[in-house]
Motif scaffolding. Sequence first.
Motif, PDB file in Angstrom:
ATOM      1  N   THR A  73     -33.814 -14.601  11.967  1.00 31.06           N
ATOM      2  CA  THR A  73     -33.542 -15.205  10.908  1.00 31.06           C
ATOM      3  C   THR A  73     -32.147 -14.901  10.138  1.00 31.06           C
ATOM      4  O   THR A  73     -31.976 -13.640   9.975  1.00 31.06           O
ATOM      5  CB  THR A  73     -34.678 -15.528   9.947  1.00 31.06           C
ATOM      6  N   ALA A  74     -31.608 -15.831   9.508  1.00 31.66           N
ATOM      7  CA  ALA A  74     -30.473 -15.471   8.543  1.00 31.66           C
ATOM      8  C   ALA A  74     -30.964 -15.808   7.118  1.00 31.66           C
ATOM      9  O   ALA A  74     -30.414 -15.731   6.164  1.00 31.66           O
ATOM     10  CB  ALA A  74     -29.104 -16.220   8.715  1.00 31.66           C
ATOM     11  N   ASN A  75     -32.260 -16.032   6.938  1.00 31.06           N
ATOM     12  CA  ASN A  75     -32.950 -16.119   5.668  1.00 31.06           C
ATOM     13  C   ASN A  75     -32.269 -17.321   4.732  1.00 31.06           C
ATOM     14  O   ASN A  75     -32.081 -17.302   3.580  1.00 31.06           O
ATOM     15  CB  ASN A  75     -32.830 -14.913   4.834  1.00 31.06           C
ATOM     16  N   GLY A  76     -31.982 -18.410   5.531  1.00 33.21           N
ATOM     17  CA  GLY A  76     -31.729 -19.758   4.745  1.00 33.21           C
ATOM     18  C   GLY A  76     -32.777 -20.725   4.503  1.00 33.21           C
ATOM     19  O   GLY A  76     -33.994 -20.185   4.549  1.00 33.21           O
ATOM     20  N   ASP A  77     -32.473 -21.949   4.958  1.00 29.35           N
ATOM     21  CA  ASP A  77     -33.476 -23.116   4.948  1.00 29.35           C
ATOM     22  C   ASP A  77     -34.360 -22.703   6.456  1.00 29.35           C
ATOM     23  O   ASP A  77     -34.033 -21.845   7.096  1.00 29.35           O
ATOM     24  CB  ASP A  77     -32.974 -24.286   4.939  1.00 29.35           C
ATOM     25  N   PRO A  78     -35.213 -23.529   6.526  1.00 32.15           N
ATOM     26  CA  PRO A  78     -36.282 -23.425   7.745  1.00 32.15           C
ATOM     27  C   PRO A  78     -35.553 -23.480   9.047  1.00 32.15           C
ATOM     28  O   PRO A  78     -35.723 -22.960  10.083  1.00 32.15           O
ATOM     29  CB  PRO A  78     -37.118 -24.556   7.662  1.00 32.15           C
ATOM     30  N   THR A  79     -34.116 -24.090   9.160  1.00 26.83           N
ATOM     31  CA  THR A  79     -33.508 -24.222  10.334  1.00 26.83           C
ATOM     32  C   THR A  79     -32.789 -22.852  10.653  1.00 26.83           C
ATOM     33  O   THR A  79     -32.414 -22.776  11.856  1.00 26.83           O
ATOM     34  CB  THR A  79     -32.322 -25.175  10.315  1.00 26.83           C
ATOM     35  N   SER A  80     -32.962 -21.789   9.756  1.00 29.88           N
ATOM     36  CA  SER A  80     -32.433 -20.522   9.932  1.00 29.88           C
ATOM     37  C   SER A  80     -33.138 -19.502  10.664  1.00 29.88           C
ATOM     38  O   SER A  80     -33.075 -18.349  10.598  1.00 29.88           O
ATOM     39  CB  SER A  80     -31.758 -19.971   8.700  1.00 29.88           C
ATOM     40  N   TYR A  81     -34.617 -20.124  11.005  1.00 24.27           N
ATOM     41  CA  TYR A  81     -35.279 -19.206  11.789  1.00 24.27           C
ATOM     42  C   TYR A  81     -35.357 -19.566  13.019  1.00 24.27           C
ATOM     43  O   TYR A  81     -35.768 -20.646  13.542  1.00 24.27           O
ATOM     44  CB  TYR A  81     -36.866 -19.409  10.945  1.00 24.27           C
ATOM     45  N   ILE A  82     -35.458 -18.805  14.157  1.00 21.82           N
ATOM     46  CA  ILE A  82     -35.686 -18.980  15.577  1.00 21.82           C
ATOM     47  C   ILE A  82     -36.931 -18.153  15.921  1.00 21.82           C
ATOM     48  O   ILE A  82     -36.873 -17.085  15.908  1.00 21.82           O
ATOM     49  CB  ILE A  82     -34.472 -18.722  16.459  1.00 21.82           C
ATOM     50  N   TYR A  83     -38.377 -18.762  16.029  1.00 18.99           N
ATOM     51  CA  TYR A  83     -39.438 -18.212  16.405  1.00 18.99           C
ATOM     52  C   TYR A  83     -39.681 -18.084  17.951  1.00 18.99           C
ATOM     53  O   TYR A  83     -39.222 -18.966  18.673  1.00 18.99           O
ATOM     54  CB  TYR A  83     -40.630 -18.906  15.731  1.00 18.99           C
ATOM     55  N   PHE A  84     -40.122 -16.887  18.205  1.00 13.08           N
ATOM     56  CA  PHE A  84     -40.198 -16.887  19.804  1.00 13.08           C
ATOM     57  C   PHE A  84     -41.577 -15.913  20.117  1.00 13.08           C
ATOM     58  O   PHE A  84     -42.002 -15.152  19.090  1.00 13.08           O
ATOM     59  CB  PHE A  84     -39.091 -16.129  20.410  1.00 13.08           C
ATOM     60  N   LYS A  85     -42.117 -16.034  21.245  1.00 11.35           N
ATOM     61  CA  LYS A  85     -43.492 -15.417  21.403  1.00 11.35           C
ATOM     62  C   LYS A  85     -43.391 -15.370  22.989  1.00 11.35           C
ATOM     63  O   LYS A  85     -43.330 -16.279  23.739  1.00 11.35           O
ATOM     64  CB  LYS A  85     -44.575 -16.255  21.178  1.00 11.35           C
ATOM     65  N   GLN A  86     -43.834 -14.066  23.516  1.00 11.53           N
ATOM     66  CA  GLN A  86     -43.703 -13.769  24.887  1.00 11.53           C
ATOM     67  C   GLN A  86     -45.235 -13.704  25.377  1.00 11.53           C
ATOM     68  O   GLN A  86     -46.099 -13.188  24.626  1.00 11.53           O
ATOM     69  CB  GLN A  86     -43.073 -12.343  24.999  1.00 11.53           C
ATOM     70  N   ASN A  87     -45.306 -14.294  26.796  1.00 15.31           N
ATOM     71  CA  ASN A  87     -46.383 -14.304  27.390  1.00 15.31           C
ATOM     72  C   ASN A  87     -46.104 -14.089  28.549  1.00 15.31           C
ATOM     73  O   ASN A  87     -45.911 -14.901  29.517  1.00 15.31           O
ATOM     74  CB  ASN A  87     -47.419 -15.606  27.171  1.00 15.31           C
ATOM     75  N   GLY A  88     -46.100 -12.686  29.014  1.00 12.58           N
ATOM     76  CA  GLY A  88     -45.927 -12.355  30.542  1.00 12.58           C
ATOM     77  C   GLY A  88     -44.212 -12.836  30.722  1.00 12.58           C
ATOM     78  O   GLY A  88     -43.375 -12.196  29.833  1.00 12.58           O
ATOM     79  N   ASP A  89     -44.029 -13.678  31.651  1.00 13.88           N
ATOM     80  CA  ASP A  89     -42.515 -13.919  31.913  1.00 13.88           C
ATOM     81  C   ASP A  89     -42.261 -15.197  30.946  1.00 13.88           C
ATOM     82  O   ASP A  89     -40.990 -15.493  30.837  1.00 13.88           O
ATOM     83  CB  ASP A  89     -42.275 -14.370  33.392  1.00 13.88           C
TER      84      ASP A  89
END
Length: 154
Positions: A73-89
């Motif tokens: 995140t660049a800590n701005g509004d909600p668009t400045s967050y990229i969420y990710f979660k890994q599950n195997g590949d």
Amino acid sequence: MTAQQSSSSNKAQEQSSSTSTASESNLSPQQLGTLVALYQDPDWFKEYLKDGIMYYGTEDGSGKEIAGYNYVTANGDPTSYIYFKQNGDDVTIKQVIPEGDESVAEASIHTKHITVSRLLSDYYVNQSQKDEVNGYADQLKPESQYQSDMENKN
């Protein structure tokens, strides 16, 4: 396995990480976050990283849909967050993306999937790419540092 790969130096570990399928679990959250950000929005990521205001963390669970996800995140509004979660590949990516004339508040979270192996084959093949990704990952700051960074700017 080559002698170079079996040596215990970090360089050898970095070089071998894209050649074995076990490498998917060897990526740090910062490395995976860098790969995801380069995939999602490379210009945005590089610009804020260069300015020293790109952070990483793990969502604490306040937002049920993204609980347990890592993010950059660049800590701005909600668009400045990229969420990710890994599950195997598989990597699930979630990001708030306004469409048309939607405001950020009206925008919904978009979800997409990509494989770790695809991210590695696109951004982490030769040594210069590995150096670039690892350099970016090293520049990410923990979210806990955000408040003190903001206080120091004033």
